[in-house]
Structures are given as structure tokens and as C-alpha cells.
Design a protein around this motif. Structure first.
Motif, PDB file in Angstrom:
ATOM      1  N   GLU A   5       1.074  -1.167  -0.005  1.00 39.13           N
ATOM      2  CA  GLU A   5       0.035   0.027   0.122  1.00 39.13           C
ATOM      3  C   GLU A   5       1.000   1.198  -0.101  1.00 39.13           C
ATOM      4  N   LEU A   6       0.454   2.175  -0.676  1.00 35.39           N
ATOM      5  CA  LEU A   6       1.019   3.528  -0.808  1.00 35.39           C
ATOM      6  C   LEU A   6       1.026   4.276   0.610  1.00 35.39           C
ATOM      7  N   SER A   7       2.150   5.075   0.882  1.00 38.60           N
ATOM      8  CA  SER A   7       2.074   5.789   2.233  1.00 38.60           C
ATOM      9  C   SER A   7       1.214   6.947   2.090  1.00 38.60           C
ATOM     10  N   LEU A   8       0.847   7.623   3.259  1.00 41.04           N
ATOM     11  CA  LEU A   8      -0.274   8.654   3.433  1.00 41.04           C
ATOM     12  C   LEU A   8       0.443   9.783   2.534  1.00 41.04           C
ATOM     13  N   SER A   9       1.835  10.155   2.907  1.00 43.77           N
ATOM     14  CA  SER A   9       2.601  11.246   2.067  1.00 43.77           C
ATOM     15  C   SER A   9       2.470  10.970   0.568  1.00 43.77           C
ATOM     16  N   VAL A  10       2.609   9.916  -0.178  1.00 41.17           N
ATOM     17  CA  VAL A  10       2.331   9.644  -1.511  1.00 41.17           C
ATOM     18  C   VAL A  10       0.976  10.018  -1.909  1.00 41.17           C
ATOM     19  N   LYS A  11      -0.068   9.687  -1.066  1.00 40.05           N
ATOM     20  CA  LYS A  11      -1.432   9.843  -1.607  1.00 40.05           C
ATOM     21  C   LYS A  11      -1.722  11.213  -1.512  1.00 40.05           C
ATOM     22  N   GLN A  12      -1.126  11.997  -0.415  1.00 42.22           N
ATOM     23  CA  GLN A  12      -1.309  13.663  -0.379  1.00 42.22           C
ATOM     24  C   GLN A  12      -0.628  14.126  -1.655  1.00 42.22           C
ATOM     25  N   ALA A  13       0.411  13.751  -1.962  1.00 38.20           N
ATOM     26  CA  ALA A  13       1.124  14.380  -3.123  1.00 38.20           C
ATOM     27  C   ALA A  13       0.601  14.070  -4.415  1.00 38.20           C
ATOM     28  N   ILE A  14      -0.370  12.921  -4.481  1.00 37.86           N
ATOM     29  CA  ILE A  14      -1.280  12.882  -5.760  1.00 37.86           C
ATOM     30  C   ILE A  14      -2.437  14.068  -5.680  1.00 37.86           C
ATOM     31  N   ILE A  15      -2.793  14.279  -4.292  1.00 34.94           N
ATOM     32  CA  ILE A  15      -3.930  14.863  -4.459  1.00 34.94           C
ATOM     33  C   ILE A  15      -3.813  16.334  -4.770  1.00 34.94           C
ATOM     34  N   ARG A  16      -2.226  16.651  -4.212  1.00 34.12           N
ATOM     35  CA  ARG A  16      -1.784  18.087  -4.469  1.00 34.12           C
ATOM     36  C   ARG A  16      -1.359  18.199  -5.880  1.00 34.12           C
ATOM     37  N   LEU A  17      -1.124  17.226  -6.550  1.00 28.17           N
ATOM     38  CA  LEU A  17      -0.690  17.418  -8.050  1.00 28.17           C
ATOM     39  C   LEU A  17      -1.855  17.570  -8.697  1.00 28.17           C
ATOM     40  N   LYS A  18      -2.805  16.848  -8.417  1.00 24.20           N
ATOM     41  CA  LYS A  18      -4.441  16.925  -9.127  1.00 24.20           C
ATOM     42  C   LYS A  18      -4.820  18.359  -8.956  1.00 24.20           C
ATOM     43  N   LYS A  19      -4.501  19.043  -7.675  1.00 24.96           N
ATOM     44  CA  LYS A  19      -5.074  20.443  -7.532  1.00 24.96           C
ATOM     45  C   LYS A  19      -4.455  21.506  -8.479  1.00 24.96           C
ATOM     46  N   GLN A  20      -3.107  21.002  -8.809  1.00 24.31           N
ATOM     47  CA  GLN A  20      -2.468  21.871  -9.735  1.00 24.31           C
ATOM     48  C   GLN A  20      -2.768  21.490 -11.177  1.00 24.31           C
ATOM     49  N   ASN A  21      -3.873  20.968 -11.561  1.00 17.82           N
ATOM     50  CA  ASN A  21      -4.392  20.499 -12.914  1.00 17.82           C
ATOM     51  C   ASN A  21      -3.320  19.599 -13.597  1.00 17.82           C
ATOM     52  N   LYS A  22      -2.682  18.912 -12.880  1.00 16.65           N
ATOM     53  CA  LYS A  22      -1.745  17.947 -13.692  1.00 16.65           C
ATOM     54  C   LYS A  22      -2.621  16.759 -14.088  1.00 16.65           C
ATOM     55  N   PRO A  23      -2.180  16.181 -15.175  1.00 20.82           N
ATOM     56  CA  PRO A  23      -3.092  15.121 -15.704  1.00 20.82           C
ATOM     57  C   PRO A  23      -2.432  13.801 -15.016  1.00 20.82           C
ATOM     58  N   ILE A  24      -3.320  12.724 -15.007  1.00 19.50           N
ATOM     59  CA  ILE A  24      -3.110  11.444 -14.274  1.00 19.50           C
ATOM     60  C   ILE A  24      -1.806  10.997 -14.722  1.00 19.50           C
ATOM     61  N   ARG A  25      -1.566  10.890 -16.092  1.00 15.53           N
ATOM     62  CA  ARG A  25      -0.222  10.044 -16.787  1.00 15.53           C
ATOM     63  C   ARG A  25       0.953  10.838 -15.876  1.00 15.53           C
ATOM     64  N   GLU A  26       0.956  12.293 -16.086  1.00 21.14           N
ATOM     65  CA  GLU A  26       2.133  13.374 -15.618  1.00 21.14           C
ATOM     66  C   GLU A  26       2.306  12.694 -14.007  1.00 21.14           C
ATOM     67  N   ILE A  27       1.126  12.535 -13.192  1.00 19.53           N
ATOM     68  CA  ILE A  27       1.247  12.393 -11.850  1.00 19.53           C
ATOM     69  C   ILE A  27       1.856  11.117 -11.468  1.00 19.53           C
ATOM     70  N   ALA A  28       1.406  10.081 -12.247  1.00 17.92           N
ATOM     71  CA  ALA A  28       1.894   8.724 -12.123  1.00 17.92           C
ATOM     72  C   ALA A  28       3.360   8.668 -12.585  1.00 17.92           C
ATOM     73  N   LYS A  29       3.773   9.368 -13.617  1.00 19.46           N
ATOM     74  CA  LYS A  29       5.254   9.267 -13.971  1.00 19.46           C
ATOM     75  C   LYS A  29       5.997  10.080 -12.906  1.00 19.46           C
ATOM     76  N   THR A  30       5.428  11.133 -12.219  1.00 18.26           N
ATOM     77  CA  THR A  30       6.267  11.985 -11.326  1.00 18.26           C
ATOM     78  C   THR A  30       6.505  11.199  -9.863  1.00 18.26           C
ATOM     79  N   LEU A  31       5.517  10.283  -9.741  1.00 15.35           N
ATOM     80  CA  LEU A  31       5.670   9.880  -8.384  1.00 15.35           C
ATOM     81  C   LEU A  31       5.877   8.182  -8.587  1.00 15.35           C
ATOM     82  N   ASP A  32       6.129   7.801  -9.783  1.00 21.20           N
ATOM     83  CA  ASP A  32       6.442   6.447 -10.033  1.00 21.20           C
ATOM     84  C   ASP A  32       5.524   5.471  -9.592  1.00 21.20           C
ATOM     85  N   VAL A  33       4.103   5.605  -9.640  1.00 22.34           N
ATOM     86  CA  VAL A  33       3.047   4.638  -9.385  1.00 22.34           C
ATOM     87  C   VAL A  33       2.262   4.624 -10.664  1.00 22.34           C
TER      88      VAL A  33
END
Length: 345
Positions: A5-33
Motif C-alpha cells: 500500500e502507498l504511504s499517506l504522504s504519497v497519497k497527499q502528493a497525488i491530491i496536491r498535484l491534481k489540484k495543480q491540474n496535472k494529468p493522471i499520466r504526469e502524476i503517475a510518472k512523477t511519483l513512479d506509481v
């Protein structure tokens, strides 16, 4: 297999990047998930407003904290106990668990089953003598040890036997007296040999049955004195020089009255050695080197065994003997640290 399971900090990073209007593909590549993982976390946040992992169902733990402490207590009190014996003891108090569960609890507490180290049995009297010897010689200079001719007897076997036992212990406690078995010297062998060495190298390797009149490997005081007469002076002269000290253990033939008179007549200096102190004698490790070198050799009889043994003894280098002799300070310190009990050496 369930993924981590992903850590809470990684999940929070996903939400933070999404609020910056980053696409899912870019978020996945940035966080390696994985992209699907990102999508699932975003949907969960949208649906429940939570990021924490839900509690997963599973089989209840078979043992309580009290049971776990009881298992550890049994091992600490009796390190040689078996898993089966622990299981039977727990059943007596109404706790029914499998051997695998007991092993897991021990592993979780960093206990593993190891083969016991075999150490000489040291009596309270000998412990005191070992401690006094160690404290008296701890500060001796290296030249003192270089002037000693180390001697002892050893068995060299055609066929090795192995009487190992296993013990529950933690890493780093192999030489604790509770975790070792005791050995008694001279339990039989193929050929018996006397040898000597010094810091400058190995000396003679003499087979007892080549000296005795009846060609047996039984060495008495007379045979011992004959070997000393033939080999002490030549080896000491070659390896040390005119001023040397002979080291030997407290075997009865070494301490016999006639042997003491023999040394007195020869005017050889003999080191006073504490009993049951093979771990202090560097020649014991030289014998180990000898027997290690014999592995892979396949002598078919005693004569071939003698030949390869002499070759192996002579192949031990000066650097190896020097290193063994220079370990004396460490050996003495280990005796002090162990309060006279057998050491790791």
C-alpha cells in the motif's frame, strides 16, 4: 500476491498535484506509481473524502501478548528446548498453537535456531586462573609473544564425525555459556600428532606412532620427553633464537614430576599456563588451518594422511602464524570480558 500500500504522504502528493491540474499520466510518472493507482486514489477521495487505508479483515492472531512473553521466557530459561517442547508446555496452560506459529513468534523477537559452539568446560577454579593470567599478561609487548614456542597435540582424522546440536539464541550470542556445549579433549582419531610453531612460522609435525615402541598413538611422559629432546632446541633455534620460552598445556604428561625435572635439567623456560585454555593458544587455530587445507584431500590410509598433513602444515605461511600470535592481546581481553569463561576463539 497483494501489492504494497502507498504511504499517506504519497497519497497527499497525488491530491496536491491534481489540484495543480496535472494529468493522471504526469502524476503517475512523477511519483513512479501506476496510472490506475492514481485514478483509484482520486476516486476514493472524491467518494469518501478519506485517504487512510481501510482496515482489512484477516484471521485473528492465535497468541496473546502474554503467550508471546511465555514463549520467549521458555527459550531464555532453556535455550536448548525444542519447538515441540514449547508447544507441549503451552498446551498444558490451554494455549493450542502450531509449531510454525511458535517459530514465527521467535523469529519476530530475533531468535533463530543455530548449531551450538562446542567449548571446553571451565570450572570456577580455572575461571579464576584464566582471569589472573589474562590480566597479568594483557600488557606484554609483542616481542614477549614472539619469543614463545607454542606446542600442543592434535588428532588428524581420515573421516570426520559431527555431533552438532541446535540452540535458540539471538545473533551475536554464539559464545554465551548458555548457548554452547562442552567438549572433553582426546576423544579418538586416526593419527595423533605433536607440533610446534612460533610467530616466525611452523616447526615440526611429529606423529606419535612414529615415536612409540609399539607403534601406538598413546603418548606417555617418556614419549613426550623423547619428542621434546629431539625437536624443541632445533625448532626454537630456527624460529626464535637462543632466548625462548616453551608453552604447553596442563596435560598430566606435561606436568609429571619427571617432565618438570627434564625441563629443569635442560634449563628451558616454561610458561605457566592456565588449565582449559585452548582458546588462548594460537597453535589451535594453526591446527584448524592445517585441517582446512586437508579438506579435498583423499588419503586412503594413515601413511598417505601423514604425508599430506606434513605438506599442509609446512604450507602455513609466516604471515598466518604472525597474525595468530599477534592476536594474543585480543584473546586475553576476551577472557577478561567473558569473566574467565570460554571465548569466541
Amino acid at each position: 500476491m497483494r501489492s504494497k500500500e502507498l504511504s499517506l504522504s504519497v497519497k497527499q502528493a497525488i491530491i496536491r498535484l491534481k489540484k495543480q491540474n496535472k494529468p493522471i499520466r504526469e502524476i503517475a510518472k512523477t511519483l513512479d506509481v501506476a496510472k490506475t493507482t492514481v485514478w483509484n486514489i482520486l476516486k476514493k477521495k472524491e467518494r469518501t473524502g478519506e485517504l487512510s487505508n481501510t482496515k482489512r479483515p484477516g484471521r485473528p492472531r492465535k497468541t496473546t501478548v502474554v503467550d508471546d512473553r511465555r514463549i520467549l521466557s521458555l527459550v531464555k530459561k532453556t535455550p536448548f528446548t525444542t519447538v515441540g517442547q514449547i508447544k507441549n508446555t503451552l498446551q498444558e496452560v490451554g494455549v493450542c498453537v502450531s509449531k510454525s506459529t511458535i517459530k514465527r513468534r521467535l523469529h519476530q523477537s530475533e531468535y533463530r535456531g543455530f548449531t551450538t559452539r562446542c567449548k571446553p568446560l571451565v570450572s570456577p577454579k580455572n575461571r579464576k586462573a584464566r582471569l589472573e593470567f589474562a590480566k597479568r599478561h594483557l600488557k606484554k609487548p609483542s616481542q614477549f609473544w614472539n619469543n614463545i614456542l607454542w606446542t600442543d597435540e592434535t588428532k588428524i582424522n581420515l573421516y570426520q564425525s559431527d555431533g552438532k546440536r541446535r540452540v535458540w539464541r539471538r545473533k551475536g550470542t554464539a559464545h554465551d555459556p548458555k548457548h554452547t556445549t562442552s567438549s572433553v579433549k582426546h576423544g579418538g582419531g586416526s593419527v595423533m600428532a605433536w607440533a610446534c610453531m612460533a610467530a616466525n612460522g611452523t616447526g615440526s609435525l611429529v606423529f606419535i606412532d612414529d615415536v612409540t615402541a609399539d607403534k601406538s598413538s598413546r603418548m606417555n611422559s617418556e614419549v613426550f620427553r623423547a619428542i621434546l629432546s629431539a625437536h624443541i632446541q632445533p625448532n626454537a633455534s630456527e624460529l626464535i633464537g637462543r632466548r625462548f620460552t616453551v608453552q604447553m598445556d596442563n596435560d598430566p604428561k606435561h606436568t609429571a614430576k619427571v617432565t618438570k625435572e627434564f625441563f629443569k635439567g635442560k634449563k628451558w623456560n616454561v610458561m605457566q599456563w592456565p588449565s582449559q585454555s585452548s582458546d588462548l593458544n594460537p597453535i589451535e587455530h594453526a591446527f584448524h588451518l592445517l585441517k582446512t587445507k586437508l579438506k579435498g584431500k583423499c588419503p586412503k590410509n594413515k601413511q598417505e594422511l601423514k604425508t599430506v598433513a606434513v605438506e599442509a602444515w609446512q604450507s602455513i605461511t609466516r604471515d598466518e602464524t604472525q597474525r595468530l600470535v599477534m592476536s594474543m592481546r585480543s584473546r586475553l581481553q576476551a577472557v577478561i570480558d567473558c569473566k574467565g569463561f570460554a571465548t569466541k576463539y
